[in-house]
Design a protein around this motif. Structure first.
Motif, short mmCIF file in Angstrom:
data_model
loop_
_atom_site.label_atom_id
_atom_site.label_comp_id
_atom_site.label_asym_id
_atom_site.label_seq_id
_atom_site.Cartn_x
_atom_site.Cartn_y
_atom_site.Cartn_z
N ALA A 223 -7.57 2.80 23.30
CA ALA A 223 -8.23 4.49 22.47
C ALA A 223 -8.22 5.08 22.22
O ALA A 223 -7.87 5.72 20.46
CB ALA A 223 -9.70 4.77 23.58
N ARG A 224 -6.54 6.11 23.08
CA ARG A 224 -6.26 6.52 22.20
C ARG A 224 -4.40 6.48 21.10
O ARG A 224 -4.97 7.11 20.15
CB ARG A 224 -4.86 6.58 23.54
N LYS A 225 -4.44 4.81 21.30
CA LYS A 225 -3.87 4.46 20.20
C LYS A 225 -4.17 4.85 18.82
O LYS A 225 -3.90 4.73 17.81
CB LYS A 225 -3.03 3.56 20.81
N GLY A 226 -5.52 3.57 18.97
CA GLY A 226 -6.76 3.87 17.79
C GLY A 226 -7.17 5.08 17.08
O GLY A 226 -7.15 5.07 15.65
N ALA A 227 -7.52 5.77 18.15
CA ALA A 227 -7.76 7.47 17.82
C ALA A 227 -6.86 7.55 16.78
O ALA A 227 -6.93 8.51 15.81
CB ALA A 227 -8.11 8.27 18.67
N ARG A 228 -6.00 8.19 17.39
CA ARG A 228 -4.71 8.44 16.45
C ARG A 228 -4.20 7.60 15.13
O ARG A 228 -3.71 8.66 13.99
CB ARG A 228 -3.00 9.12 17.56
N LEU B 260 -17.24 11.74 19.48
CA LEU B 260 -16.68 12.19 20.58
C LEU B 260 -15.52 11.11 21.27
O LEU B 260 -14.41 11.84 21.11
CB LEU B 260 -17.38 12.64 21.09
N PRO B 261 -16.21 10.54 22.19
CA PRO B 261 -14.97 9.45 23.21
C PRO B 261 -13.76 9.31 22.60
O PRO B 261 -12.86 9.30 23.01
CB PRO B 261 -15.78 8.41 23.64
N VAL B 262 -14.30 8.40 21.16
CA VAL B 262 -13.03 8.79 20.72
C VAL B 262 -11.90 9.35 20.22
O VAL B 262 -10.55 10.06 19.91
CB VAL B 262 -13.19 7.81 19.19
N LEU B 263 -12.55 10.97 19.54
CA LEU B 263 -11.72 12.64 18.77
C LEU B 263 -11.15 12.46 20.76
O LEU B 263 -10.02 12.93 20.41
CB LEU B 263 -12.53 13.16 18.99
N LEU B 264 -11.45 12.89 21.25
CA LEU B 264 -10.80 13.23 22.73
C LEU B 264 -9.56 12.65 23.16
O LEU B 264 -8.68 13.61 23.83
CB LEU B 264 -11.50 13.37 23.91
N ALA B 265 -9.87 11.25 23.09
CA ALA B 265 -9.02 10.20 23.41
C ALA B 265 -8.13 10.98 22.62
O ALA B 265 -6.01 10.05 23.07
CB ALA B 265 -9.28 8.73 23.19
N ALA B 266 -7.52 11.22 21.50
CA ALA B 266 -6.50 11.85 20.46
C ALA B 266 -5.73 12.85 21.51
O ALA B 266 -4.76 13.30 20.57
CB ALA B 266 -6.98 11.82 19.39
N MET B 267 -6.77 13.63 21.84
CA MET B 267 -5.59 15.24 22.39
C MET B 267 -5.44 14.70 23.70
O MET B 267 -5.52 14.20 24.08
CB MET B 267 -7.51 15.58 22.76
N ASP B 268 -4.40 15.88 23.66
CA ASP B 268 -3.59 16.17 25.37
C ASP B 268 -4.21 17.16 25.92
O ASP B 268 -3.86 17.30 27.45
CB ASP B 268 -2.51 16.22 24.78
N VAL B 269 -4.85 18.16 25.15
CA VAL B 269 -5.41 18.98 25.98
C VAL B 269 -6.88 20.05 25.16
O VAL B 269 -6.50 19.46 23.66
CB VAL B 269 -4.07 20.06 26.42
N LEU B 270 -7.33 19.96 25.64
CA LEU B 270 -8.64 20.68 25.09
C LEU B 270 -8.95 21.95 25.77
O LEU B 270 -8.73 23.02 26.38
CB LEU B 270 -10.02 20.12 25.54
N ALA B 271 -8.56 23.34 24.29
CA ALA B 271 -8.85 24.06 24.10
C ALA B 271 -10.52 24.98 23.98
O ALA B 271 -10.57 24.58 22.67
CB ALA B 271 -7.74 24.99 23.34
N SER B 272 -11.24 25.35 24.87
CA SER B 272 -12.32 26.48 24.34
C SER B 272 -11.88 27.85 24.77
O SER B 272 -12.27 28.37 25.74
CB SER B 272 -13.52 26.03 25.57
N PRO B 273 -11.60 28.55 23.41
CA PRO B 273 -11.29 30.02 23.27
C PRO B 273 -12.10 30.65 23.46
O PRO B 273 -12.82 31.89 23.18
CB PRO B 273 -10.69 30.07 21.97
N SER B 274 -13.77 30.84 22.78
CA SER B 274 -15.24 30.86 23.34
C SER B 274 -15.00 31.76 24.00
O SER B 274 -15.03 31.53 25.19
CB SER B 274 -16.41 30.68 22.58
N ARG B 275 -15.61 33.20 23.82
CA ARG B 275 -16.13 34.01 25.35
C ARG B 275 -17.62 33.85 25.71
O ARG B 275 -17.84 35.06 26.91
CB ARG B 275 -15.24 35.53 24.32
#
Length: 382
Positions: A178-183, A264-279
């Motif tokens: 899935a990671r390979k396909g998403a990228r 979203l699962p496809v897009l998450l597969a393409a990532m190396d880290v998720l950042a959530s900067p909201s306070r």
């Protein structure tokens, strides 16, 4: 038992998609009424086999919606009315009472310390909320943090129940293919470092600061999933920073055919880290979804995780709220990645804790307590 869920709108958003997911797991006959915007999530709910009614409300002060909603409730003979989001809570609780339904539940999805649903809090909207809250039976908070804020507002403690949001963890399970396909789908080189973020493109999410942090990392990409009024400003900033070719904005993601982005699962597969900067977050659903995909997470605040023991979500790291804190955390993770840090982690116990079926079971118990006496009387009369 029959229930009517009332929500302000059904565009692609966290509360809206959570409602759709919940409806799949509630073991009772449910309809949905949207005051405005029967958008993509309405299409999905109908595809799941539920009825969706559109009240065609023209604005916050369109009082003509109240008799229409009251008539809908009365005609449907619902045992429970469950409201979601501020406007729907105010109008829905009043309409339910006028229709003779006392088993009225409201879920508070987006109450922050200084805002509600992204809008600044005022004495006026707080007073209106509290006045309508008295017309209901129970107010559901999606986290202990939201429950505390409701108590601070003046909602009596016995009227508050905490039922967290939930996810279907299996949907997000990571697979190398899935990671390979998403990228390949997104045009991202197989060996590129990708920072991900998910949310509505509004100032409160602080994605501009995240873009600045990612632009300082050599050849790093930012995969920013969502849409909103800040889109053009972010594109302009990326151009100014000289990293426009390293920011990807695929749009809003859902599992509907009409979605502008892959699921979203496809897009998450393409990532190396998720950042959530909201306070300010009322729950932090995307952090859980990322953890279910095995991603490490950097977050400023996430009540769903912050309220748990640290050993239940070891892949989630809480960072400080300043831009320098995000810079340092991303630089540290990037260095570890460059040295061969695994791109995926074991799914933590926190994910199982927030299974959507558990949330549905807890809501059913609240429905039965609120409606039980009335249903029992109806059965006796028959």
């Amino acid at each position: 038992m029959r229930a009517l869920h009332i929500i302000t709108g059904l565009g692609v958003g966290g509360a809206e998609q959570q409602l759709r997911l919940l409806l799949r797991h509630l073991p009772l006959d449910c309809d949905v009424a949207t005051l405005t915007n029967p958008g993509p999530v309405a299409t999905g709910i109908r595809a799941d086999g539920r009825r969706v009614f559109h009240l065609d409300m023209r604005g916050n002060r369109d009082l003509s919606a109240l008799p229409r909603l009251t008539g809908l409730i009365r005609h449907g003979r619902y045992d429970v009315v469950h409201t979601h989001l501020y406007r729907a809570c105010v109008y829905g609780r009043a309409a339910a009472r006028l229709a003779g339904v006392r088993a009225v539940i409201a879920t508070e999805h987006s109450l922050g310390a200084a805002q509600i649903e992204g809008r600044p809090l005022s004495l006026g909207n707080q007073a209106l909320y509290l006045a309508s809250e008295r017309l209901g039976a129970t107010t559901v908070a999606v986290s202990d943090t939201v429950a505390r804020r409701l108590r601070d507002w003046g909602v009596p403690r016995p009227r508050i129940e905490t039922v967290p949001n939930g996810i279907e963890a299996a949907r997000f399970r990571f697979a190398p293919a899935a990671r390979k396909g998403a990228r390949a789908l997104l045009g991202i080189p197989p060996g590129a470092y990708v920072v991900g973020a998910v949310g509505r493109l509004v100032p409160g999410k602080r994605f501009d600061g995240l873009l600045r942090s990612v632009s300082a990392l050599p050849q790093a990409r930012l995969l920013l999933v969502g849409d909103g009024p800040e889109r053009e400003n972010l594109l302009r900033l990326a151009s100014e920073l000289g990293c426009a070719d390293r920011m990807l904005l695929p749009g809003e993601s859902s599992d509907l055919p009409s979605s502008s982005a892959p699921p979203l699962p496809v897009l998450l597969a393409a990532m190396d880290v998720l950042a959530s900067p909201s306070r300010e977050e009322a729950f932090g659903l995307v952090v859980l979804e990322a953890l279910a995909a095995g991603l490490p997470v950097l977050h400023v605040t996430c009540p769903a995780i912050d309220e748990l023991p640290a050993n239940e979500a070891p892949g989630a790291r809480r960072i400080g709220p300043e831009p320098a804190d995000l810079d340092a955390a991303l630089q540290q993770h990037h260095r570890a990645w460059a040295l061969g840090l695994p791109t995926r982690l074991p799914v933590p116990r926190a994910v199982e804790r927030y299974d959507i079926s558990r949330s549905a079971d807890r809501l059913m118990a609240i429905y039965e307590r609120a409606a039980g006496a009335r249903i029992g009387n109806q059965v006796s009369e028959r």
